[in-house]
Design a protein around this motif. Structure first.
Motif, PDB file in Angstrom:
ATOM      1  N   THR A  84       0.802  -1.235   0.000  1.00 56.51           N
ATOM      2  CA  THR A  84       0.000   0.000   0.000  1.00 56.51           C
ATOM      3  C   THR A  84       0.828   1.275   0.000  1.00 56.51           C
ATOM      4  OG1 THR A  84      -0.103   0.044   2.430  1.00 56.51           O
ATOM      5  CG2 THR A  84      -1.854  -1.158   1.279  1.00 56.51           C
ATOM      6  N   LEU A  85       2.132   1.183   0.190  1.00 59.67           N
ATOM      7  CA  LEU A  85       2.923   2.394   0.436  1.00 59.67           C
ATOM      8  C   LEU A  85       2.887   3.367  -0.739  1.00 59.67           C
ATOM      9  CD1 LEU A  85       4.727   3.943   2.381  1.00 59.67           C
ATOM     10  CD2 LEU A  85       6.696   2.760   1.411  1.00 59.67           C
ATOM     11  N   GLN A  86       3.068   2.876  -1.952  1.00 56.71           N
ATOM     12  CA  GLN A  86       3.014   3.784  -3.095  1.00 56.71           C
ATOM     13  C   GLN A  86       1.618   4.384  -3.243  1.00 56.71           C
ATOM     14  OE1 GLN A  86       5.777   3.202  -6.524  1.00 56.71           O
ATOM     15  NE2 GLN A  86       5.247   1.044  -6.199  1.00 56.71           N
ATOM     16  N   PHE A  87       0.600   3.592  -2.987  1.00 54.78           N
ATOM     17  CA  PHE A  87      -0.790   4.057  -3.108  1.00 54.78           C
ATOM     18  C   PHE A  87      -1.072   5.213  -2.159  1.00 54.78           C
ATOM     19  CE2 PHE A  87      -5.356   3.523  -1.963  1.00 54.78           C
ATOM     20  CZ  PHE A  87      -5.913   3.706  -3.220  1.00 54.78           C
ATOM     21  N   PHE A  88      -0.648   5.079  -0.906  1.00 54.56           N
ATOM     22  CA  PHE A  88      -0.958   6.095   0.099  1.00 54.56           C
ATOM     23  C   PHE A  88       0.050   7.243   0.142  1.00 54.56           C
ATOM     24  CE2 PHE A  88      -3.475   2.604   2.209  1.00 54.56           C
ATOM     25  CZ  PHE A  88      -4.701   3.202   1.992  1.00 54.56           C
ATOM     26  N   SER A  89       1.080   7.152  -0.683  1.00 57.30           N
ATOM     27  CA  SER A  89       2.047   8.259  -0.743  1.00 57.30           C
ATOM     28  C   SER A  89       2.115   8.875  -2.126  1.00 57.30           C
ATOM     29  CB  SER A  89       3.439   7.775  -0.333  1.00 57.30           C
ATOM     30  OG  SER A  89       3.977   6.910  -1.317  1.00 57.30           O
ATOM     31  N   SER A  90       1.149   8.550  -2.983  1.00 60.46           N
ATOM     32  CA  SER A  90       1.128   9.063  -4.360  1.00 60.46           C
ATOM     33  C   SER A  90       2.438   8.771  -5.078  1.00 60.46           C
ATOM     34  CB  SER A  90       0.842  10.570  -4.367  1.00 60.46           C
ATOM     35  OG  SER A  90      -0.357  10.861  -3.688  1.00 60.46           O
ATOM     36  N   GLY A  91       3.016   7.613  -4.794  1.00 57.18           N
ATOM     37  CA  GLY A  91       4.232   7.192  -5.454  1.00 57.18           C
ATOM     38  C   GLY A  91       5.500   7.833  -4.935  1.00 57.18           C
ATOM     39  N   GLN A  92       5.398   8.681  -3.896  1.00 60.63           N
ATOM     40  CA  GLN A  92       6.598   9.353  -3.377  1.00 60.63           C
ATOM     41  C   GLN A  92       7.482   8.396  -2.578  1.00 60.63           C
ATOM     42  OE1 GLN A  92       5.512  13.539  -1.823  1.00 60.63           O
ATOM     43  NE2 GLN A  92       3.534  12.525  -2.051  1.00 60.63           N
ATOM     44  N   TYR A  93       6.846   7.485  -1.861  1.00 57.99           N
ATOM     45  CA  TYR A  93       7.571   6.439  -1.138  1.00 57.99           C
ATOM     46  C   TYR A  93       7.354   5.105  -1.853  1.00 57.99           C
ATOM     47  CZ  TYR A  93       8.511   9.247   3.081  1.00 57.99           C
ATOM     48  OH  TYR A  93       8.978  10.174   3.975  1.00 57.99           O
ATOM     49  N   SER A  94       8.337   4.251  -1.751  1.00 55.47           N
ATOM     50  CA  SER A  94       8.197   2.896  -2.271  1.00 55.47           C
ATOM     51  C   SER A  94       9.034   1.960  -1.415  1.00 55.47           C
ATOM     52  CB  SER A  94       8.649   2.815  -3.733  1.00 55.47           C
ATOM     53  OG  SER A  94      10.023   3.145  -3.857  1.00 55.47           O
ATOM     54  N   ASN A  95       8.685   0.678  -1.443  1.00 49.76           N
ATOM     55  CA  ASN A  95       9.498  -0.312  -0.732  1.00 49.76           C
ATOM     56  C   ASN A  95       9.722  -1.504  -1.642  1.00 49.76           C
ATOM     57  OD1 ASN A  95       6.754  -0.361   1.551  1.00 49.76           O
ATOM     58  ND2 ASN A  95       6.807  -1.366  -0.432  1.00 49.76           N
ATOM     59  N   PRO A  96      10.566  -1.315  -2.673  1.00 43.73           N
ATOM     60  CA  PRO A  96      10.825  -2.410  -3.614  1.00 43.73           C
ATOM     61  C   PRO A  96      11.510  -3.575  -2.926  1.00 43.73           C
ATOM     62  CG  PRO A  96      12.433  -0.652  -3.897  1.00 43.73           C
ATOM     63  CD  PRO A  96      11.393  -0.133  -2.953  1.00 43.73           C
TER      64      PRO A  96
END
Length: 722
Positions: A486-498
């Motif tokens: 959910t991280l990209q979804f709730f941060s508008s793509g600013q955060y990610s955890n690849p």
């Protein structure tokens, strides 16, 4: 709020022990005023959120009332100390934004309350406390689920220093993580704190400050008196510091001490802030149904704002009358900003809502593989095997050797993956080549393993956590579902955890019963938007798919689950003993199977058999028997189980009038349910499609397993019927 100014000032001497001087704390009067202003701003936003909800303009009113002295915690730390906040840390978030000139916390938070598409962190997808610029990854309704990744982030800071990796934060950073006293009882919280203590006990740096905002109640269930102190006051490897959440100066004192221990000694600290909860659990919560009038009145008398206003007067910073005026002006400004916020555009359609589930990112060059002397040294222990066909586990191991050389920030973590080389030898000797900082033996806790991966990704690593058996992931699946996915979804793509999550699983293991070691339950991964699920069937496809999985994680910032069929790890033969028909040559390091591409064995047009993993292996065996009976078939290996590779699959089966789906998983909730529906929706309407699946059963021991799983014989029989 008016009641704050209609009562006499609190007698601080009666309430507290002698107050420390501002000089001893390193605080100025202006800084004290700013902290109180953040507290007032947070409270007024809570009030206005409820007003907006009553008008149908705000949609999530859980607030921070009673917890406002967490603003003093924010003031005690650097603005680039990453903070994983729970939902009652609004004053912390406001104070954190204060530390960067030009920030607009009131405007940003009201846009979030109003679910506006202009909300700078989630674009209106949820009310969250988060900001990329302020090092606050967004969280939703956390029940301790953010602690494992906070501990992973804290661990990654020391790791970055040890392997000379340039992370997202300085090497002397501290990680903060806040949660409530009720959440402290959750297994996720307990596991994360245990993992931090387990590492710190061995002198591994974990510079984390765990902030327990203890208001004594979880919705309506009281926390036993002194439970938090008794539970966490004497943990090995972790310091415990407590403070009075009514007292700004005491909270700041304790926070600076926690900051000193965590930053200088690189140890985890449990910061226990005792406070009260005001206004109930959330907007819909009527606390008078479970609290007496006396209890509610007692809590209101402990309102931290009452003590903060008295402190301002005591220090000669501002009197009651001037603060009343200041508060009224602040409220009017919030009302004005609120009117503008609710008028801002909302997410307009499904495309806008889903834009950041898996945003498309630019292509990047793939790092070069090892060559010459470097490659000879890397594969020196395999000289006698190079150039010869190998099994799945061996070629996965070789692919990992190549990948870890290509990506110096790729770090593996899991149970027994170091010197032992994993239960099935897939990570054999990797630690010899890359050391224990990149091949990390973890404790036995899947939530902490996955949290470590998520946290490392926050610091610029490319994590590859391993879950030893598929069934074990169900202890921790919310780390993938509720956090990583959910991280990209709730941060508008600013955060990610690849990351690439390697999991050994599926059925057909001789001598093993279910459900822990012989398990075919992976449906949970197919229910997660943006998560990629991939499954190899042989050594060549394993190496190629693993390389593509790493590319997706590194370049496209995807969360990839790499499901490895245990029964095929050491499989050599296909049709007869000694034929070595399932062994493969090691593909050149540049070879990959592209995302969304299927693989096909044979070119027959009478029948297409579609499968994956063990099913593909069995179908290739059945293919020979069918050919002997005059049925010419092709066997399609899906490779990608989520999202399904429909375009490539439809091309592969197009010449065939009949399609048989062989699914080694259960009839109910299996991949074949989705696949048969998708084929009917998108395929040739004249094609006849049927499926063969496992029964709706757990996997029994020994030969009994084959009573409930597809077999070569059942595939041949079903194909002949079709």
């Amino acid at each position: 709020m008016a009641g704050l100014f209609d009562q006499p000032l609190v007698d601080l001497k009666a309430a507290f022990a002698p107050l420390p001087s501002l000089q001893s704390l390193g605080l100025s009067k202006q800084e004290v005023f700013d902290i109180v202003d953040s507290q007032l701003t947070s409270r007024l936003l809570d009030v206005h959120s409820r007003e907006l909800q009553a008008a149908g303009e705000s949609f999530y009113t859980i607030g921070s009332a009673g917890h406002e002295n967490n603003a003093a915690i924010a003031a005690a730390f650097r603005p680039n100390d990453m903070a994983f906040l729970h939902y009652r840390s609004g004053a912390f978030f406001i104070q954190r934004q204060r530390q960067k000139p030009g920030s607009t916390p009131v405007h940003d938070m009201l846009l979030s309350f109003a679910a506006s598409a202009d909300d700078p962190i989630s674009s209106g997808r949820h009310k969250v406390l988060g900001s990329f610029d302020h090092y606050v990854p967004p969280q939703t309704s956390t029940i301790g689920s953010h602690l494992p990744k906070a501990m992973g982030m804290a661990y990654s800071i020391g790791l970055a220093k040890r392997i000379n990796h340039r992370g997202q934060v300085p090497n002397d950073s501290v990680v903060l993580c806040s949660f409530g006293d009720a959440s402290a009882n959750h297994s996720t919280t307990q596991g994360a704190i245990n993992a931090a203590c387990w590492a710190a006990y061995q002198s591994v740096p974990v510079p984390a400050v765990l902030v327990c905002e203890d208001n004594g109640i979880g919705i309506s269930t009281a926390t036993p008196h002194r439970w938090i102190e008794s539970s966490f006051g004497h943990r090995p490897g972790m310091d415990y510091i407590s403070c009075d959440g009514r007292n700004l100066l005491d909270v700041y004192r304790a926070s600076k001490e926690a900051e000193r221990v965590a930053r200088r000694l690189r140890k985890p600290v449990f910061l226990h802030m005792r406070c009260v909860r005001l206004y109930g659990h959330a907007g819909s919560d009527a606390e008078m149904t479970y609290l007496s009038k006396e209890q509610i009145a007692h809590n209101e008398a402990q309102d931290p704002l009452r003590f903060s206003l008295a402190l301002l007067a005591h220090l000669g910073i501002a009197d009651q009358a001037s603060m009343r005026q200041h508060t009224e002006q602040l409220y009017q400004r919030i009302l004005a900003v609120g009117r503008k916020a609710i008028a801002q555009p909302k997410l307009a359609d499904a495309a806008e809502v889903m834009a950041h589930i898996a945003p498309e990112r630019p292509e990047q060059p793939i790092p070069p593989a090892a060559t010459g002397e470097t490659r000879a040294r890397l594969f020196g222990h395999e000289k006698h095997n190079l150039g010869k066909p190998q099994t799945l586990n061996k070629l996965l191991n070789w692919a990992l050797l190549d990948l870890m050389h290509q990506y110096p920030h790729l770090v593996m973590a899991g149970e027994d993956i170091g010197k032992k080389g994993g239960v099935y030898g897939v990570t054999n000797r990797l630690v010899n080549s890359f050391g224990p900082n990149r091949v990390i033996n973890t404790l036995l806790d899947e939530q902490s393993i996955l949290g470590l991966g998520i946290g490392m990704a926050h610091n610029g690593f490319l994590p590859m956590p391993e879950i030893q058996f598929l069934a074990y992931v169900h202890n921790a699946e919310d780390q993938i579902r509720g956090e990583a996915a959910t991280l990209q979804f709730f941060s508008s793509g600013q955060y990610s955890n690849p990351m690439v999550i390697r999991i050994a699983g599926l059925a057909y293991q001789k001598g093993f019963g279910g459900h822990f070691h012989n398990d075919n339950s992976f449906t949970v991964f197919r229910d997660l938007p943006g998560v990629v699920l991939v499954c190899p069937s042989n050594g060549a496809s394993g190496a190629k798919l693993l390389r593509e999985a790493v590319r997706l994680a590194e370049e496209q910032k995807r969360v990839v689950v790499f499901l490895e069929p245990i029964a095929l790890y050491n499989t050599k033969d296909l049709h007869t003993p000694g034929d070595n028909g399932w062994m493969r040559d090691y593909p050149e390091p540049t070879e990959r199977i592209a995302f969304g591409e299927v693989s096909t064995e044979g070119q027959g047009t009478d029948l297409a058999i579609v499968s994956y993993g063990n099913g593909f292996y069995l179908s290739c065996q059945a293919q020979k028997q069918l050919a002997e009976q005059g049925i010419q078939s092709r066997v399609v290996d899906l490779n990608w189980l989520h999202p399904l590779p429909m375009e490539s699959l439809l091309q592969a089966i197009a010449p065939c009038e009949k399609v048989l789906i062989v699914d080694e998983c259960r009839k109910t909730g299996s991949l074949s349910e989705e696949l048969i529906t998708r084929l009917q929706e998108a395929g040739d309407s004249t094609q006849k499609v049927q499926r063969l699946t496992a029964d709706d059963s757990f996997i029994p021991l020994a030969k009994a397993a084959y009573h409930v799983l597809p077999s070569v014989e059942s595939i041949v029989e079903k194909a002949k019927q079709l």
